[in-house]
Every structure is written in C-alpha cells, then in structure tokens.
Motif scaffolding. Structure first.
Motif, mmCIF file in Angstrom:
data_model
loop_
_atom_site.group_PDB
_atom_site.id
_atom_site.type_symbol
_atom_site.label_atom_id
_atom_site.label_comp_id
_atom_site.label_asym_id
_atom_site.label_seq_id
_atom_site.Cartn_x
_atom_site.Cartn_y
_atom_site.Cartn_z
ATOM 1 N N SER A 19 0.931 -1.059 0.106
ATOM 2 C CA SER A 19 0.144 0.052 0.166
ATOM 3 C C SER A 19 0.837 1.240 0.031
ATOM 4 O O SER A 19 0.529 2.092 -0.482
ATOM 5 N N PHE A 20 2.009 1.193 0.708
ATOM 6 C CA PHE A 20 2.920 2.330 0.742
ATOM 7 C C PHE A 20 3.483 2.372 -0.553
ATOM 8 O O PHE A 20 3.667 3.495 -1.280
ATOM 9 N N TYR A 21 3.995 1.465 -1.412
ATOM 10 C CA TYR A 21 4.712 1.407 -2.567
ATOM 11 C C TYR A 21 3.673 1.834 -3.780
ATOM 12 O O TYR A 21 4.057 2.925 -4.403
ATOM 13 N N ALA A 97 12.658 10.613 -10.759
ATOM 14 C CA ALA A 97 13.552 10.296 -9.742
ATOM 15 C C ALA A 97 13.629 10.548 -8.318
ATOM 16 O O ALA A 97 13.474 9.976 -7.355
ATOM 17 N N ASP A 98 13.355 12.070 -8.467
ATOM 18 C CA ASP A 98 13.183 12.572 -7.210
ATOM 19 C C ASP A 98 12.021 12.166 -6.230
ATOM 20 O O ASP A 98 11.791 11.743 -5.159
ATOM 21 N N LYS A 99 10.649 11.854 -7.134
ATOM 22 C CA LYS A 99 9.503 11.603 -6.426
ATOM 23 C C LYS A 99 9.556 10.177 -5.846
ATOM 24 O O LYS A 99 9.219 10.025 -4.586
ATOM 25 N N ILE A 100 10.340 9.232 -6.884
ATOM 26 C CA ILE A 100 10.182 7.927 -6.079
ATOM 27 C C ILE A 100 11.373 7.844 -4.951
ATOM 28 O O ILE A 100 10.946 7.401 -4.021
ATOM 29 N N PHE A 101 12.337 8.497 -5.242
ATOM 30 C CA PHE A 101 13.264 8.231 -3.822
ATOM 31 C C PHE A 101 12.774 9.039 -2.824
ATOM 32 O O PHE A 101 12.764 8.432 -1.575
ATOM 33 N N ASN A 102 12.322 10.380 -2.707
ATOM 34 C CA ASN A 102 11.807 10.894 -1.554
ATOM 35 C C ASN A 102 10.432 10.316 -1.289
ATOM 36 O O ASN A 102 10.290 10.019 0.093
ATOM 37 N N GLY A 103 9.603 9.609 -2.110
ATOM 38 C CA GLY A 103 8.351 8.921 -1.403
ATOM 39 C C GLY A 103 8.858 7.589 -0.949
ATOM 40 O O GLY A 103 8.463 7.387 0.176
ATOM 41 N N LEU A 104 9.544 6.673 -1.758
ATOM 42 C CA LEU A 104 9.995 5.428 -0.801
ATOM 43 C C LEU A 104 11.164 5.406 0.350
ATOM 44 O O LEU A 104 10.968 4.644 1.252
ATOM 45 N N SER A 105 11.755 6.532 0.289
ATOM 46 C CA SER A 105 12.864 6.557 1.348
ATOM 47 C C SER A 105 12.442 7.291 2.774
ATOM 48 O O SER A 105 13.202 7.186 3.791
ATOM 49 N N ALA A 106 11.224 7.797 2.610
ATOM 50 C CA ALA A 106 10.540 8.384 3.865
ATOM 51 C C ALA A 106 10.307 7.296 4.888
ATOM 52 O O ALA A 106 9.891 6.116 4.881
ATOM 53 N N GLY A 107 10.955 7.519 6.070
ATOM 54 C CA GLY A 107 10.822 6.646 7.241
ATOM 55 C C GLY A 107 12.052 5.567 7.041
ATOM 56 O O GLY A 107 12.072 4.804 8.018
ATOM 57 N N GLY A 108 12.760 5.578 6.151
ATOM 58 C CA GLY A 108 13.860 4.729 5.779
ATOM 59 C C GLY A 108 15.018 5.359 6.365
ATOM 60 O O GLY A 108 15.247 6.326 6.723
ATOM 61 N N GLU A 109 16.256 4.656 5.398
ATOM 62 C CA GLU A 109 17.590 5.083 5.838
ATOM 63 C C GLU A 109 18.167 5.323 4.423
ATOM 64 O O GLU A 109 18.461 4.131 3.595
ATOM 65 N N VAL A 110 18.687 6.287 4.164
ATOM 66 C CA VAL A 110 19.308 6.848 2.964
ATOM 67 C C VAL A 110 20.717 6.443 3.008
ATOM 68 O O VAL A 110 21.454 6.658 3.957
ATOM 69 N N GLU A 111 20.934 5.518 2.060
ATOM 70 C CA GLU A 111 22.427 4.935 2.132
ATOM 71 C C GLU A 111 23.396 5.991 1.179
ATOM 72 O O GLU A 111 24.648 6.140 1.294
ATOM 73 N N PHE A 126 18.813 3.630 -0.907
ATOM 74 C CA PHE A 126 18.366 3.807 0.366
ATOM 75 C C PHE A 126 17.688 2.465 0.815
ATOM 76 O O PHE A 126 17.689 1.545 -0.230
ATOM 77 N N ARG A 127 17.532 2.264 1.975
ATOM 78 C CA ARG A 127 16.710 1.206 2.654
ATOM 79 C C ARG A 127 15.353 1.649 2.782
ATOM 80 O O ARG A 127 15.321 2.576 3.749
ATOM 81 N N ASP A 128 14.400 1.170 2.468
ATOM 82 C CA ASP A 128 12.900 1.835 2.924
ATOM 83 C C ASP A 128 12.620 1.322 4.413
ATOM 84 O O ASP A 128 13.301 0.378 4.969
ATOM 85 N N LYS A 129 11.428 1.623 4.791
ATOM 86 C CA LYS A 129 11.074 1.632 6.344
ATOM 87 C C LYS A 129 10.585 0.156 6.479
ATOM 88 O O LYS A 129 10.500 -0.272 7.430
ATOM 89 N N TYR A 130 10.464 -0.734 5.349
ATOM 90 C CA TYR A 130 10.351 -2.129 5.333
ATOM 91 C C TYR A 130 11.637 -2.914 5.159
ATOM 92 O O TYR A 130 11.442 -4.312 5.232
ATOM 93 N N GLY A 131 12.840 -2.447 5.252
ATOM 94 C CA GLY A 131 14.175 -3.104 5.270
ATOM 95 C C GLY A 131 14.616 -3.323 3.778
ATOM 96 O O GLY A 131 15.446 -3.992 3.568
ATOM 97 N N ILE A 132 13.681 -2.822 2.691
ATOM 98 C CA ILE A 132 13.923 -3.196 1.170
ATOM 99 C C ILE A 132 14.841 -2.405 0.701
ATOM 100 O O ILE A 132 14.846 -0.907 0.958
ATOM 101 N N GLU A 133 15.937 -2.868 0.109
ATOM 102 C CA GLU A 133 17.027 -1.777 -0.526
ATOM 103 C C GLU A 133 16.496 -1.659 -2.017
ATOM 104 O O GLU A 133 16.240 -2.426 -2.720
ATOM 105 N N TRP A 134 17.044 -0.389 -2.342
ATOM 106 C CA TRP A 134 16.337 0.263 -3.461
ATOM 107 C C TRP A 134 17.637 1.450 -3.939
ATOM 108 O O TRP A 134 18.290 1.843 -3.554
ATOM 109 N N ILE A 135 17.584 1.429 -5.371
ATOM 110 C CA ILE A 135 18.519 2.251 -6.251
ATOM 111 C C ILE A 135 17.399 2.680 -7.194
ATOM 112 O O ILE A 135 16.969 2.305 -7.896
ATOM 113 N N VAL A 136 17.501 4.162 -7.216
ATOM 114 C CA VAL A 136 16.723 4.931 -8.125
ATOM 115 C C VAL A 136 17.753 5.814 -8.990
ATOM 116 O O VAL A 136 18.672 6.556 -8.235
ATOM 117 N N GLU A 137 17.549 5.661 -10.223
ATOM 118 C CA GLU A 137 18.535 6.408 -11.325
ATOM 119 C C GLU A 137 17.561 6.828 -12.340
ATOM 120 O O GLU A 137 16.907 6.354 -12.874
#
Length: 144
Positions: A19-21, A97-111, A126-137
């Motif tokens: 639902s978050f994604y 890219a900004d929209k996806i990065f800022n949206g999904l990284s909210a509450g997570g940890e930016v690497e 970043f790692r999102d608040k559910y522990g899933i790691e993402w690269i946005v480019e």
C-alpha cells in the motif's frame, strides 16, 4: 525474455508495504491472494495465517510487476535487514527520480543521497522503512 520482476518476502506486512509502494508509484494491484483463498483439505491453513498474503502484484512502469508474499510462520522469519540485493528503479526524468526516491525513502535510511553521479546519471540509494533496498536512477543518455 519478457521481463524480470522482483519478488519480496515479508514477515506479515506485505499488504502494508505494498500500500505504501502504491502510494508512491500509483496504479492498482493486479491480484491479491490470501492463504485462506487456497485453503482446503489438501492445504491446511492455520487461523493465524489465513489473512496473510500469498501473492500481491503491483505493476510498475510499462512491463514490470513488483511482487510479494508473507512468509508463513512455520517457515521462520525473513531477515529483512540482510537482503543482499536491491530493487533498481530506472526513472524517465530527474523529477520522477526525486518523486520515487523521496517517497520510498520516507521513514527509511538513505545510504546514498540522490544527486549527480560520477558516471553521468542522477542516482540515489536507500533502505525503505520495510528493510527493502532500492536504487533509483535517471540516466539522461539512455536510449531505450
């Protein structure tokens, strides 16, 4: 090959995560199947597991689907913070890219903060608040 789609295991919070994604990517779930939907004489489902997600799919972009399930308790816990893979999201613009990065990284940890990379792209990790790691480019030179 038509597509390669990531499939993520969760510890009972797949629907919450998806639902978050969905709030970031938009779209509609292609299907939600709960373990109780598959229950029968041949496949017994404990009452505590019946509402867990067996399959959930969220189309992303033109040809991709992000897929997940909840791992049943009898299979043990998934170590979400020990994923050794990342989901790579290739954006069509810096703004996307900004929209996806800022949206999904909210509450997570930016690497790796999103910004211009030494190889000529605009990227972040970043790692999102559910522990899933993402690269946005966003690659302005991509001609796909």
């Amino acid at each position: 090959m038509r597509a390669i789609n990531p499939w993520i295991n969760f510890n009972g919070n797949a629907q919450e995560a998806f639902s978050f994604y969905k709030s970031v990517f938009g779209g509609e779930f292609t299907r939600i199947i709960r373990f109780k939907d598959l229950a029968g004489p041949e496949f017994q489902v404990a009452e505590s597991e019946e509402n867990k997600i067996m399959y959930i799919g969220l189309p992303i972009g033109k040809h991709n689907v992000l897929i997940a399930n909840d791992v049943p308790g009898f299979m043990g816990k998934v170590s979400e913070n020990e994923n050794r893979s990342k989901i790579y999201a290739s954006a069509e613009s810096r703004e996307e890219a900004d929209k996806i990065f800022n949206g999904l990284s909210a509450g997570g940890e930016v690497e790796g903060p999103i910004g211009d990379s030494p190889w000529g792209t605009y990227a972040g990790m970043f790692r999102d608040k559910y522990g899933i790691e993402w690269i946005v480019e966003f690659d302005p030179g991509y001609k796909g």
